[in-house]
Design an enzyme around this catalytic site. Structure first.
Site, PDB file in Angstrom:
ATOM      1  CG  ASP A 124      -2.151   0.813   1.045  1.00  0.00           C
ATOM      2  OD1 ASP A 124      -2.189   1.555   0.056  1.00  0.00           O
ATOM      3  OD2 ASP A 124      -3.068   0.706   1.871  1.00  0.00           O
ATOM      4  N   GLY A 483     -10.973   5.812  23.565  1.00  0.00           N
ATOM      5  CA  GLY A 483     -11.976   4.852  23.122  1.00  0.00           C
ATOM      6  C   GLY A 483     -13.199   4.777  24.002  1.00  0.00           C
ATOM      7  NE  ARG A 641     -20.880   8.280  23.987  1.00  0.00           N
ATOM      8  CZ  ARG A 641     -21.450   9.308  23.354  1.00  0.00           C
ATOM      9  NH1 ARG A 641     -22.587   9.820  23.796  1.00  0.00           N
ATOM     10  NH2 ARG A 641     -20.880   9.831  22.299  1.00  0.00           N
TER      11      ARG A 641
END
Length: 681
Positions: A124, A483, A641
């Protein structure tokens, strides 16, 4: 698993034939510090002898003498083809070796079969350049495969791409020069052209950098830019005679011989100038990437675009994440290509209520792909208390569809807007969300735009921190990641950086677990391993804080300890190539979905009040799917969440195995190749 076996061997192709010291045992310690190393540790060499019967016999003899019956081959098309040919030759090799006295006759039956698994090596790339009125030409490797060039053009928003599977039509030279001239006339400073190695025209003549240089004197040749990537332990699970591959976001095992044959079929189709077949043989993903590039790079004249008289609005909500600008650019350009009038809403729902809305055009989003943050602006404000004001703006601007690009706030916003259908008919329009958050905590999608960039930042930072102590002994680093209650960044960062442990909310732990980890790491420190890494998700435990874990490791261990809270550096920076491509492709899909929905209502004044008109577009294992937010409510833990079920948790055992804990791991499954029939001539 290969990491738990008593004897694991590594070799190079030439070493297989020569044997001796070229085949060595690789133990746990010898591979403990190679994650950060580039290139090939074991080495690689081409060997013509290997392709002869004599060479195969020598290689087989060396493998038998080492007791090898399983081969894991990591490489490209040439390596996998050679492995396949060697496997085909194997059936008669042990018997011939016994007949010549090189091995015992009793060993023939024991070594009657050779199991082969291939792991495809991939590449990549990313780059950034600035100059005044220049055209940059980038030649990309790929051994006559255009995949790398194609995803590169999506990642950097290039103006032109040359692919061996899809040659340009006759007269491409003039068309390209005209486009570059128009770009310069619009004061566009940077033009980018990408060519795949082996690019050809419709007459199978090579398209080279020198040829393109003759067409444009303001061109700079950048050369090759390569970034290697790799898969992991799936290669051993895939034995025998399978290839470990990725399908969507899911690891699958495919027949090695069929994979190699399909790769060769692509080259055969190009040699025979069956370019449509060559593109289709590359798979649905390649076809989708090519179509997306054509949509985004080439704007049709206005008089050739049928107008829909539909206004589609784009808005960012919540914390910014890398890749959301690429998603906005894609949505705007695909929407314009479909004939929609695209509207940009600035500063989230707060700006929506205040009327900060204006039309956004094709050139307005030029150069957005590689920019971090949110150019439209965003605020963590939900629409609930602004419903009347937002309704007024929806009516004033005749908004027919709404695309929201962000994370959990966008999800909650969609739920609030759809709940207001009965009171406000203006919200009875197609609404769709593109998951964009570094936390990767979105219901309805295994992966969110921005998470890969944050993960790259964490991995790079961990590498730098470990390297800072390269001259010292017995050091452990405690790293806190972002996070919220979602431990994706901690777990995957630990997997990528070679962590000893990663503490997350979804896997509760106690003081005995922490003590066991300290003791385990202490034992490892008695070997040549002198540095340890421990990651902690910021909300994994209310009591076992980063400071507590740091103090425990410092007090109980026989090593020095340091701690580091990465903070918001994980949320900034330019988006990774993956986030650019993922954001571009998934956002284009949402506009296609919106267009389909709007066509259903043309001329009928239809109101969209069903669950399937308010969706989240996400990736689930192998598929990109639209899921109604009404259905996702049942799958959501709103208090924390996060989704109630998270697919990445299946990778927890792999991280433990790599840290030398006892665990079992197998999350891939058998897949099927998509067989493509040639077009009839």
């Amino acid at each position: 698993l290969i990491l738990k076996s008593e004897k694991t061997l590594e070799w190079k192709t030439l070493g297989m034939v020569d044997g001796g010291s070229n085949i060595v045992e690789a133990n746990w310690e010898s591979v403990s510090s190679i994650l950060q190393m580039s290139g090939m540790i074991a080495g690689s060499a081409l060997c013509q002898t290997f392709h002869t019967r004599e060479g195969c016999l020598k290689a087989a003899c060396n493998l038998v003498q080492c007791g090898i019956t399983n081969m894991c081959v990591i490489g490209g098309d040439g390596s996998l083809t050679g492995a396949n040919l060697f496997r085909k030759e194997w059936s008669g090799l042990p018997e011939e070796l016994a007949k010549n006295g090189h091995i015992e006759k009793e060993a023939v039956q024991r070594y009657a079969y050779l199991n082969v698994v291939g792991m495809v090596g991939s590449i990549d790339n990313d780059f950034c350049a600035q100059s005044h009125q220049r055209t940059f030409f980038l030649e990309v490797l790929g051994q006559h495969c255009g995949y790398l060039a194609l995803v590169s053009v999506l990642a950097c928003g290039a103006d032109w791409v040359f692919l061996p599977e899809s040659p340009p039509e006759e007269g491409w030279e003039e068309q390209m020069c005209v486009k570059l001239s128009k770009n310069r006339a619009r004061k566009k400073r940077l033009n980018i052209i990408i060519v795949a190695e082996g690019a050809i025209d419709t007459q199978n003549k090579p398209i080279t950098s020198e040829k393109i240089k003759e067409l444009d004197t303001c061109m700079t040749i950048l050369g090759h830019v390569i970034l290697a990537s790799r898969m992991g332990a799936e290669v051993v699970i895939a034995l025998p005679e399978l290839a470990s591959c990725l399908s969507g976001n899911h690891a699958v095992r495919l027949p090695l011989m069929e994979c190699v044959q399909m790769t060769q079929d692509v080259q055969k189709a190009m040699d025979e100038r069956r370019f449509q077949d060559a593109v289709r043989l590359q798979g649905k993903s390649f076809v989708g990437n090519l179509n997306t590039y054509k949509r985004l790079a080439i704007k049709l004249p206005d008089d050739q675009i049928p107008k829909t008289n539909c206004n589609v609005a784009v808005i960012n909500v919540g914390p910014p994440a890398a890749g959301m600008n690429a998603a906005v650019r894609s949505a705007v350009r695909v929407g314009i290509a479909h004939g929609h009038r695209m509207l940009a809403i600035y500063d989230g729902f707060d700006g929506f209520a205040k009327g900060q809305i204006k039309e956004i055009g094709w050139t307005d989003v030029g150069g957005w792909t590689g920019q971090g943050g949110s150019i439209l602006g965003t605020k963590r404000i939900l629409p609930g208390k602004y419903l009347e004001e937002i309704t007024t703006q929806m009516r004033m601007h005749s908004i027919n569809a709404l695309l929201i690009i962000d994370g959990f706030e966008a999800y909650l916003g969609l739920l609030e807007l759809s709940a207001a259908w009965e009171k406000h008919e203006e919200f009875c329009v197609p609404m769709v969300m593109v998951p964009t958050t570094v936390s990767n905590n979105m219901p309805g999608s295994d992966f969110s735009i921005g998470a890969d960039t944050a993960l790259n930042t964490i991995t790079d930072t961990c590498d730098r921190i470990k390297q800072s102590a390269s001259g010292t002994k017995s050091h452990v680093f405690i790293i806190e990641t972002m996070g919220g209650y979602c431990g994706y960044l901690a777990n995957m960062g630990g997997l990528a950086a070679g962590a000893h442990a990663a503490y997350i909310f979804k896997e509760p732990f106690n003081i005995r677990d922490l003590q066991s980890n300290v003791e385990h790491l202490t034992e490892k420190m008695k070997t040549t391993i002198q540095r340890g890494l421990v990651l902690r998700n910021e909300s994994c435990s209310e009591n076992y804080t980063t400071d507590f874990i740091y103090q425990l490791y410092s007090e109980e261990g026989v090593f020095g300890c340091r701690k580091n809270v990465l903070g918001h550096m994980q949320q900034g920076g330019a988006p990774s190539p993956f986030d650019r491509n993922f954001g571009t492709k998934i956002s284009a899909r949402t506009v296609e979905w919106i267009t389909t929905k709007l066509k259903e209502a043309w001329g009928r004044g239809k109101k969209f009040t069903t669950d399937d008109s308010v969706c989240v577009l996400g990736i689930s294992k192998r598929n990109i799917i639209f899921q109604p937010v009404a259905e996702l409510k049942k799958e959501t833990d709103f208090e924390h969440r996060i989704p109630k079920e998270q697919g990445w948790l299946k990778l927890r055992p792999l991280m433990k195995i790599l840290a030398k804990y006892k665990a079992s791991y197998d999350v891939s499954d058998l897949g099927q190749l998509e067989h493509v029939q040639p077009w009839s001539v």
